[in-house]
Design an enzyme around this catalytic site. Structure first.
Site, short mmCIF file in Angstrom:
data_model
loop_
_atom_site.label_atom_id
_atom_site.label_comp_id
_atom_site.label_asym_id
_atom_site.label_seq_id
_atom_site.Cartn_x
_atom_site.Cartn_y
_atom_site.Cartn_z
N TRP A 10 0.82 -1.27 0.07
CA TRP A 10 0.12 -0.02 -0.03
C TRP A 10 0.87 1.32 -0.32
O TRP A 10 0.25 2.40 -0.41
CB TRP A 10 -1.09 -0.04 1.01
CG TRP A 10 -1.94 -1.02 1.22
CD1 TRP A 10 -2.35 -1.86 0.11
CD2 TRP A 10 -3.09 -1.36 1.97
NE1 TRP A 10 -3.29 -2.88 0.48
CE2 TRP A 10 -3.96 -2.43 1.59
CE3 TRP A 10 -3.49 -0.80 3.27
CZ2 TRP A 10 -5.15 -2.94 2.36
CZ3 TRP A 10 -4.39 -1.28 3.95
CH2 TRP A 10 -5.25 -1.99 3.45
N LYS A 11 2.29 1.10 -0.03
CA LYS A 11 3.04 2.27 0.21
C LYS A 11 2.64 3.30 1.37
O LYS A 11 1.86 2.97 2.21
CB LYS A 11 3.45 2.78 -1.15
CG LYS A 11 3.75 1.59 -2.10
CD LYS A 11 4.24 2.20 -3.31
CE LYS A 11 4.74 0.93 -4.20
NZ LYS A 11 5.23 1.50 -5.81
N HIS A 97 12.92 -2.72 -1.15
CA HIS A 97 11.96 -2.14 -2.32
C HIS A 97 12.81 -0.86 -2.84
O HIS A 97 13.46 -0.04 -2.35
CB HIS A 97 10.89 -1.62 -1.68
CG HIS A 97 9.61 -1.37 -2.84
ND1 HIS A 97 9.86 0.01 -3.60
CD2 HIS A 97 8.70 -1.86 -3.45
CE1 HIS A 97 8.84 -0.13 -4.31
NE2 HIS A 97 8.27 -1.29 -4.36
N GLU A 169 11.09 -6.51 -9.32
CA GLU A 169 10.31 -5.18 -9.86
C GLU A 169 11.20 -4.49 -10.60
O GLU A 169 12.12 -3.56 -10.06
CB GLU A 169 9.82 -4.37 -8.52
CG GLU A 169 9.17 -5.33 -7.66
CD GLU A 169 7.93 -4.45 -6.75
OE1 GLU A 169 6.88 -4.53 -6.85
OE2 GLU A 169 8.71 -3.61 -6.03
N SER A 215 3.29 -2.34 -12.48
CA SER A 215 2.20 -2.04 -13.09
C SER A 215 1.46 -3.21 -13.22
O SER A 215 0.84 -3.38 -14.39
CB SER A 215 2.61 -1.35 -14.40
OG SER A 215 3.08 -0.14 -13.98
N GLY A 236 1.36 -2.61 -6.22
CA GLY A 236 1.27 -1.49 -5.82
C GLY A 236 -0.24 -0.87 -6.16
O GLY A 236 -1.20 -0.98 -5.27
N GLY A 237 -0.38 0.19 -7.07
CA GLY A 237 -1.43 0.85 -7.36
C GLY A 237 -2.86 0.13 -7.10
O GLY A 237 -3.83 0.46 -6.58
#
Ligand code: 13P
Length: 254
Positions: A10-11, A97, A169, A215, A236-237
């Site tokens: 979720w950063k 990360h 990543e 992505s 992520g997003g």
């Protein structure tokens, strides 16, 4: 056979209440058969871990952190230890990360210290590796990732390596909408597995889970996860959108 893992990073997003809400939308949307061959993980910010853990209890969703310090405790203002994460409900921790490497100057050496500490404490580390666009264009991407693997896993034993998860990543694919092609990703995963085989032998290499991140969304997940060396994703997003995240999980569990 390797069990797939879908992890949401979720950063630095969501306050406490929206984290709980998001966690609940995810955990209540999970169908039983998703869990047969897929592990599911969410990694909120430190402040939300404990409440998020409470809100997903019993659903099969695990909770992890996005970073930690390598020391047990002491005068390290602003840092958090493995034991503290465990006491709040964490099972996993993301380490190295690329945002930590680039924005907070984390080195392979530091990540190695964190990895050792995580393993000693009983956390499952997700070790992130990946090249920049410049490194790929220079043709040194395979060498860079191999170096990251070798340095970050220094002095990690055979017993310990079986607990490690690796996430490939590529930096150029993170948050850019430009995902690696399934073939590009699988090629690198295969190289990583070979690096592990060189260090620990083929049995260990065949058992280690290697996730792809960069992505991933509900449209490209299926093709990525059908590659033989891709064992899930670090998202992520799309992990902030419950419907997208659930579709990604569904694709992994097929
Ligand atoms: P995006 O899925 O937003 O590209 O982020 C990937 C990532 O950095 C997960 O750790």
């Amino acid at each position: 056979m390797r069990k797939k893992l879908i992890a949401g990073n979720w950063k630095m997003n969501n306050d406490l209440n929206s984290s709980i809400e998001l966690a609940k939308s995810i955990s209540t949307g999970i169908k039983k058969d998703f869990l047969n061959n897929t592990d599911i993980l969410i990694c909120p910010t430190f402040i939300s871990i404990s409440k998020v853990f409470d809100s997903v209890k019993g659903s099969g969703v695990s909770v992890g952190a996005q970073n930690m310090h390598f020391k047990d405790d002491g005068a390290f203002t602003g840092e958090i230890s493995a034991e503290m994460l465990i006491s709040a409900g964490c099972e996993y921790v993301i380490l190295g990360h690329s945002e930590r490497r680039q924005l907070f100057h984390e080195t392979n050496h530091l990540i190695n210290l964190k990895l050792k500490k995580a393993l000693k404490s009983g956390l499952i580390p997700i070790l992130c590796v990946g090249e920049t666009l410049e490194q790929r264009e220079e043709g040194i991407h395979e060498k860079i990732v191999d170096e990251q693997i070798t340095f970050c896993l220094k002095e990690i034993s055979k017993v310990e390596i079986s607990k490690v998860v690796i996430a490939y990543e590529p930096v150029w694919a993170i948050g850019t909408g430009k995902t690696a092609s399934p073939e590009q990703a699988n090629q690198m995963h295969n190289n990583i597995r070979n690096s592990i085989a060189n260090l620990y032998g083929n049995d260990f290499a065949q058992n280690i889970r290697i996730l792809y991140g960069g992505s991933v969304n509900d449209k490209n997940a299926s093709e990525l996860f059908s590659q033989p060396d891709i064992d899930g994703g670090l998202i992520g997003g799309a992990s902030l959108k419950p419907n997208q995240f659930l579709t990604i999980i569904e694709n992994a569990s097929k």
